[in-house]
Design an enzyme around this catalytic site. Structure first.
Site, mmCIF file in Angstrom:
data_model
loop_
_atom_site.group_PDB
_atom_site.id
_atom_site.type_symbol
_atom_site.label_atom_id
_atom_site.label_comp_id
_atom_site.label_asym_id
_atom_site.label_seq_id
_atom_site.Cartn_x
_atom_site.Cartn_y
_atom_site.Cartn_z
ATOM 1 N N GLU A 162 12.693 -38.044 -23.241
ATOM 2 C CA GLU A 162 14.160 -38.023 -23.294
ATOM 3 C C GLU A 162 14.738 -37.001 -22.331
ATOM 4 O O GLU A 162 15.758 -37.248 -21.685
ATOM 5 C CB GLU A 162 14.611 -37.718 -24.727
ATOM 6 C CG GLU A 162 16.109 -37.898 -24.958
ATOM 7 C CD GLU A 162 16.929 -36.629 -24.730
ATOM 8 O OE1 GLU A 162 18.166 -36.717 -24.753
ATOM 9 O OE2 GLU A 162 16.315 -35.556 -24.518
ATOM 10 N N ASP A 184 9.468 -35.258 -26.857
ATOM 11 C CA ASP A 184 9.287 -34.242 -25.826
ATOM 12 C C ASP A 184 10.240 -33.068 -25.988
ATOM 13 O O ASP A 184 11.258 -33.153 -26.680
ATOM 14 C CB ASP A 184 9.453 -34.857 -24.441
ATOM 15 C CG ASP A 184 10.840 -35.453 -24.221
ATOM 16 O OD1 ASP A 184 11.346 -36.134 -25.134
ATOM 17 O OD2 ASP A 184 11.429 -35.249 -23.146
#
Length: 487
Positions: free
Chosen positions: A145, A78
């Site tokens: 994350e 991400d």
């Protein structure tokens, strides 16, 4: 203009260009994940998606390296979705518009996603290459994350065979990271009672923009302005004098990004508008003077809006202003053990006005648990005094430095051999996933490296092209020097 896929190392930059083309903000990584899985299967690589969405891809050792320890290259899928106010961009649908400027790759009006897209691209480039020497290899790509570390929290024992993990989420070439801060989210809920406004009052919105923002860990020590705190300060100084009646406070978008923009809406007597305009000009000049080096472009904009039907009660408004003005923000303490590194910090990241409350989302970071717990106590005491409620969630551990780490020593020696200078061994004031990996894999030896990335978590994010090449050269040399199993 130079195309990304023409930069060197070409295999890495081709992957990064593809990563930019597929939207992948936190919580919305599936399209990129599916692309990577299809590519891995086409390359006849073993690929597994675990129950939370992490990808584990495995590749056999190159000829003659079968006796080496297994290494896992780790990155997160991400990216942080941040854009300038005047940029039209849907992070769930639109590609990142990346371009080359001198020795940097940037994005037009949005975050670039070099954090951690460059690390991910490097891992995938290694998987796809036939001419890179390495032992048994695993690639771990985690989800979410940036918004909660869901992937790292959900990683189970037994999924990986590696003895060594190389995290690719660091952001300074020439520095080797062997530790990181832990953190926890703190959500303060300030109750609001609403009442009818004075019929003669006029309605306005005051917006603050132009700040640099940035990563709430890596950039927290730079003294940049926090849009939420600045507007709270303006209200504390002038709300009584101007007879303001607040209707809304909104600021920031991510708890791990220093807020670049915020706005308040309010009503006030028409006869006070001229004084309001004067106070805004004075405050803007003051802030620009105070932040002349760290954040010189603060811009306050006043806009008249249609009349509101309800305003905060006097007591609710005063409590909200006091709690926001008193809430600590920025560096709380520098580390005594690691020179120049922040030990404990707090970011007042997101403020939103709800039906019956104003929500204040903060991110506490600390290299030590006691530092984090101290700030939890401060926020609890502040909330108790104000009659507000605070809840803490998503706590994640720091990654405790290990000076005896063999992989850290190997990376340091390899760097010295390649570049004839010593790298800096560092602890980063950010939440690398390594601390969470230590729970299912307590014996795994870990290190973190990466190229130079400036201003992550903000639309000013950029990655230095030369250092990407240096990072790539170091990574390949470290893989080639992977120690023999049992050593």
């Amino acid at each position: 203009m130079t195309a990304l896929n023409q930069l060197q190392p070409q295999a890495l930059w081709q992957w990064f260009e593809q990563i930019c083309a597929i939207p992948h903000p936190s919580k919305h990584e599936q399209a990129l994940s599916e692309y990577i899985q299809a590519w891995a299967k086409d390359k006849q690589l073993s690929v597994v998606e675990d129950k939370v969405g992490n990808l584990i891809i495995k590749k056999a050792a190159t000829a003659g390296m079968e006796d080496r320890k297994t290494v896992v290259l780790q990155a997160h899928i991400d990216m942080v979705p941040q854009k300038n106010a005047d940029k039209v961009h849907d992070f769930e649908k639109d590609p990142i518009d990346a371009y080359v400027e001198g020795d940097w790759v940037k994005a037009r009006g949005t975050t670039l996603g070099a954090d951690n897209g460059i690390g991910m691209a490097s891992a995938l480039a290694v998987l796809g290459a036939d001419d890179i020497v390495h032992g048994p290899l695993e690639v771990l790509l985690t989800i979410d994350e940036e918004a909660g570390m869901t992937g790292a929290f959900g990683l189970e024992a037994g999924m990986l065979e590696a003895e060594i993990l190389i995290n690719t989420d660091s952001e300074q070439e020439g520095e080797i990271y062997m530790g990181c801060a832990g953190g926890v989210d703190g959500q303060i809920s300030v109750p609001i009672v609403w009442q009818s406004p004075k019929p003669s009052n006029s309605s306005y919105t005051l917006s603050l923009a132009g700040l640099k923002g940035g990563h709430s860990g890596v950039n927290i020590h730079l003294g940049r302005g926090n849009a939420n705190k600045l507007l709270a300060r303006f209200l504390f100084d002038h709300s009584d004098e101007l007879a303001l009646e607040l209707t809304n406070f909104t600021g920031g978008s991510l708890r791990n990004a220093i807020p670049r923009e915020a706005q308040i809406s309010f009503m006030l007597p028409a006869e006070n508008v001229t004084l309001l305009q004067s106070r805004i000009s004075e405050f803007q000049a003051l802030v620009r003077q105070e932040l002349a080096i760290a954040d010189p472009d603060t811009e306050l904009t006043l806009t008249e809006i249609p009349a509101e039907t309800k305003v905060m009660s006097e007591d609710s408004q005063q409590i909200l202003i006091d709690i926001l003005n008193a809430c600590p923000n920025g560096v709380v303490r520098m580390s005594d053990e690691v020179e120049g590194v922040t030990e404990t910090s707090l970011n007042v990241g997101v403020i939103s006005t709800e039906t019956d409350s104003v929500q204040v989302l903060c991110l506490i970071r600390s290299l030590i648990d006691s530092g984090r717990e101290e700030i939890e106590g401060v926020l609890t005491s502040l909330s108790n005094l104000a009659g507000a409620n605070v809840e803490f969630s998503g706590a994640y551990p720091g990654w405790k430095p290990d000076n005896s780490s063999p992989v850290m020593a190997s990376v340091r020696e390899t760097y010295e051999d390649i570049y004839n200078k010593e790298p800096t061994i560092m602890v980063i004031h950010a939440g690398l996933e390594c601390g969470l990996f230590k729970k299912p894999y307590p014996e795994m030896d870990m290190v973190s490296i990466g190229p130079t990335i400036r201003y992550p978590h903000s639309p000013d994010e950029k990655v230095n092209i030369t250092t990407v090449g240096q990072y790539w050269k170091l990574l390949l040399a470290v893989l080639e020097r992977t120690p023999v199993k049992g050593s």
